[in-house]
Design an enzyme around this catalytic site. Structure first.
Site, PDB file in Angstrom:
ATOM      1  N   PRO A  21       0.847  -1.196   0.000  1.00 57.17           N
ATOM      2  CG  PRO A  21       0.069  -1.006   2.183  1.00 57.17           C
ATOM      3  CD  PRO A  21       0.825  -1.912   1.268  1.00 57.17           C
ATOM      4  CD  GLN A  75      -2.600   0.168   4.893  1.00 58.84           C
ATOM      5  OE1 GLN A  75      -2.279   1.290   4.529  1.00 58.84           O
ATOM      6  NE2 GLN A  75      -1.715  -0.722   5.293  1.00 58.84           N
ATOM      7  CB  CYS A 106       1.110   5.309   8.743  1.00 56.50           C
ATOM      8  SG  CYS A 106       1.415   6.923   8.004  1.00 56.50           S
ATOM      9  CE  LYS A 146       3.250  -2.379   4.458  1.00 60.06           C
ATOM     10  NZ  LYS A 146       3.567  -0.994   4.823  1.00 60.06           N
ATOM     11  CG  ASN A 205       7.189  -4.023   2.819  1.00 60.41           C
ATOM     12  OD1 ASN A 205       7.019  -3.104   3.611  1.00 60.41           O
ATOM     13  ND2 ASN A 205       7.406  -3.816   1.545  1.00 60.41           N
TER      14      ASN A 205
HETATM   15  C1  LIG Z   1       5.014   7.106  -0.968  1.00 61.39           C
HETATM   16  C2  LIG Z   1       4.758   6.006   0.021  1.00 61.39           C
HETATM   17  C3  LIG Z   1       3.493   5.874   0.589  1.00 61.39           C
HETATM   18  C4  LIG Z   1       3.256   4.843   1.510  1.00 61.39           C
HETATM   19  N1  LIG Z   1       1.990   4.699   1.999  1.00 61.39           N
HETATM   20  C5  LIG Z   1       1.696   3.630   2.795  1.00 61.39           C
HETATM   21  C6  LIG Z   1       0.354   3.351   3.185  1.00 61.39           C
HETATM   22  O1  LIG Z   1      -0.595   4.035   2.789  1.00 61.39           O
HETATM   23  N2  LIG Z   1       0.156   2.287   4.008  1.00 61.39           N
HETATM   24  C7  LIG Z   1       1.176   1.471   4.442  1.00 61.39           C
HETATM   25  O2  LIG Z   1       0.939   0.514   5.176  1.00 61.39           O
HETATM   26  N3  LIG Z   1       2.454   1.707   4.063  1.00 61.39           N
HETATM   27  C8  LIG Z   1       2.727   2.742   3.240  1.00 61.39           C
HETATM   28  N4  LIG Z   1       4.004   2.927   2.795  1.00 61.39           N
HETATM   29  C9  LIG Z   1       5.058   1.957   3.164  1.00 61.39           C
HETATM   30  C10 LIG Z   1       5.173   0.854   2.098  1.00 61.39           C
HETATM   31  O3  LIG Z   1       3.984   0.105   2.003  1.00 61.39           O
HETATM   32  C11 LIG Z   1       6.348  -0.105   2.406  1.00 61.39           C
HETATM   33  O4  LIG Z   1       6.116  -0.703   3.651  1.00 61.39           O
HETATM   34  C12 LIG Z   1       7.689   0.605   2.448  1.00 61.39           C
HETATM   35  O5  LIG Z   1       7.840   1.510   1.375  1.00 61.39           O
HETATM   36  C13 LIG Z   1       8.851  -0.406   2.413  1.00 61.39           C
HETATM   37  O6  LIG Z   1       8.785  -1.215   1.262  1.00 61.39           O
HETATM   38  P1  LIG Z   1       9.702  -0.920  -0.045  1.00 61.39           P
HETATM   39  O7  LIG Z   1      11.137  -0.902   0.403  1.00 61.39           O
HETATM   40  O8  LIG Z   1       9.388  -2.042  -0.984  1.00 61.39           O
HETATM   41  O9  LIG Z   1       9.281   0.417  -0.568  1.00 61.39           O
HETATM   42  C14 LIG Z   1       4.293   3.955   1.895  1.00 61.39           C
HETATM   43  C15 LIG Z   1       5.552   4.112   1.330  1.00 61.39           C
HETATM   44  C16 LIG Z   1       5.799   5.106   0.400  1.00 61.39           C
HETATM   45  C17 LIG Z   1       7.180   5.234  -0.205  1.00 61.39           C
END
Ligand SMILES: Cc1cc2nc3c(=O)[nH]c(=O)nc-3n(C[C@H](O)[C@H](O)[C@H](O)COP(=O)(O)O)c2cc1C
Length: 328
Positions: A21, A75, A106, A146, A205
């Site tokens: 997400p 979510q 978050c 999450k 993740n």
């Molecule tokens: C721009 C952005 C917005 C995000 N928004 C959410 C969100 O709405 N809900 C959530 O659980 N995590 C959110 N995350 C976290 C991601 O879901 C993920 O856990 C995090 O980026 C680590 O994974 P990655 O290294 O593959 O990016 C966000 C991350 C980014 C970069």
């Protein structure tokens, strides 16, 4: 290694690749692009339970989803059981996602400190447990959570057990504390610790940037599926590369700048189909254009120019001319 079909509750998922997400990124247009690459499970961006209670057109637009995106998890984030109960019932009845996912990760101050939602729930396992139990009792579809690995210290295993006992059907873990934000490498050993202690599916993740990372996370942690976030922005091909590499060891092929431009054109059509707000469309086009062009030769300069364009025509002229100058 073969990608496994797996289940969350009774929802069947075709492969082990999950879209993370991401607020402001994972709208329906983005999700349809990701789905076209074969993503096993799609997550929406987070939506506030309070916003759902006081529904307006912006929230309604955020909640829009299509059957093509299934299986899909919506979510939600919030801080009190009452709003979680009302919001989850509303979503199940009106949007009919396959899964409801609760955000306990978050880190953003407005969410975590001012509203005591998101990662703030990691400081209060009893409250987190009440929230999960409330949503599980409110809906018939599976509920997932999450989490990050903690607020300022790692309490991921305690939280995961609490969440499992409260009735959740799966847990996704981004192994950084709220305090660590994105400043340190994701500690995948925490994913393994959680996997070893709970019996519901665990989705790992953090920092997956290639199909090789995806395989390594599955091998090192034993997690049931991998979730990718930032690595997909401007690079939806990573999904197909992961599925094919995990399935039959197919090496990833390089994606040309022309393919990137074509994908951006497809993405643009979907964005325009979903919104009639010119400001929102212009913002989304420029943002996505910058992601698709990222890492190409000279893209830093082009990014600046992308954000100076004023019309869609100007933007596409810029990109077409730029791509023509590239060898690949
Ligand atoms: C721009 C952005 C917005 C995000 N928004 C959410 C969100 O709405 N809900 C959530 O659980 N995590 C959110 N995350 C976290 C991601 O879901 C993920 O856990 C995090 O980026 C680590 O994974 P990655 O290294 O593959 O990016 C966000 C991350 C980014 C970069």
């Amino acid at each position: 290694m073969v990608t496994m079909k797996w289940k969350i509750g009774d929802v069947e998922i075709d492969n082990q690749v999950v879209l993370a997400p991401m607020a402001g990124i994972c709208d329906s247009a983005f999700r349809r692009i990701v789905k076209s690459m074969g993503c096993g499970l799609i997550e929406t961006e987070m939506v506030s339970t309070r916003a759902i209670m006081h529904m307006n057109s912006k929230t309604q637009e955020m909640l829009m989803m299509t059957d093509y995106e299934r299986p899909i998890a919506q979510q939600i984030f919030g801080s009190d059981t009452e709003s979680f109960e009302i919001a989850s019932k509303y979503i199940e009845e009106n949007m009919q996602p396959d899964i409801i996912d609760i955000n306990m990760g978050c880190p953003v101050t407005k969410v975590a400190v001012k509203s005591r939602a998101g990662s703030a729930l990691l400081k209060d396992p009893d409250k987190a447990s009440d929230i999960v139990e409330t949503v599980v009792n409110a809906v018939d579809i599976p509920v997932t959570v999450k989490i990050r690995s903690g607020w300022d210290e790692n309490n991921a295993v305690e939280m995961a057990k609490t969440i499992e006992n409260a009735g959740a059907s799966a847990i996704a873990i981004h192994p950084r504390t709220r305090h660590e934000r994105y400043d340190v490498k994701a500690d995948w050993s925490i994913i393994k610790e959680v996997k070893d202690e709970v019996s519901i599916p665990v989705i790992g993740n953090g920092d997956i940037r290639s199909c090789y990372d995806a395989k390594r996370m599955l091998d090192e942690t034993g997690c049931d599926a991998i979730m990718i976030g930032r690595g997909i922005m401007g690079n939806p091909w990573i999904i197909r590369q992961c599925v094919e590499y995990l399935d039959y060891g197919k090496e990833p092929e390089r994606v040309s700048s022309k393919e990137k431009l074509d994908m951006f054109k497809r993405h643009t059509e979907l964005i325009k189909k979903d919104s009639d707000n010119p400001k929102i469309i212009a913002h989304k086009l420029r943002t996505n254009a910058a992601y698709y062009m990222k890492n190409l030769h000279g893209s830093v300069e082009i990014k600046k120019k992308i954000f100076q364009t004023e019309t869609e025509e100007e933007l596409f002229d810029l990109l077409e001319n730029y791509v023509k100058t590239l060898k690949y």
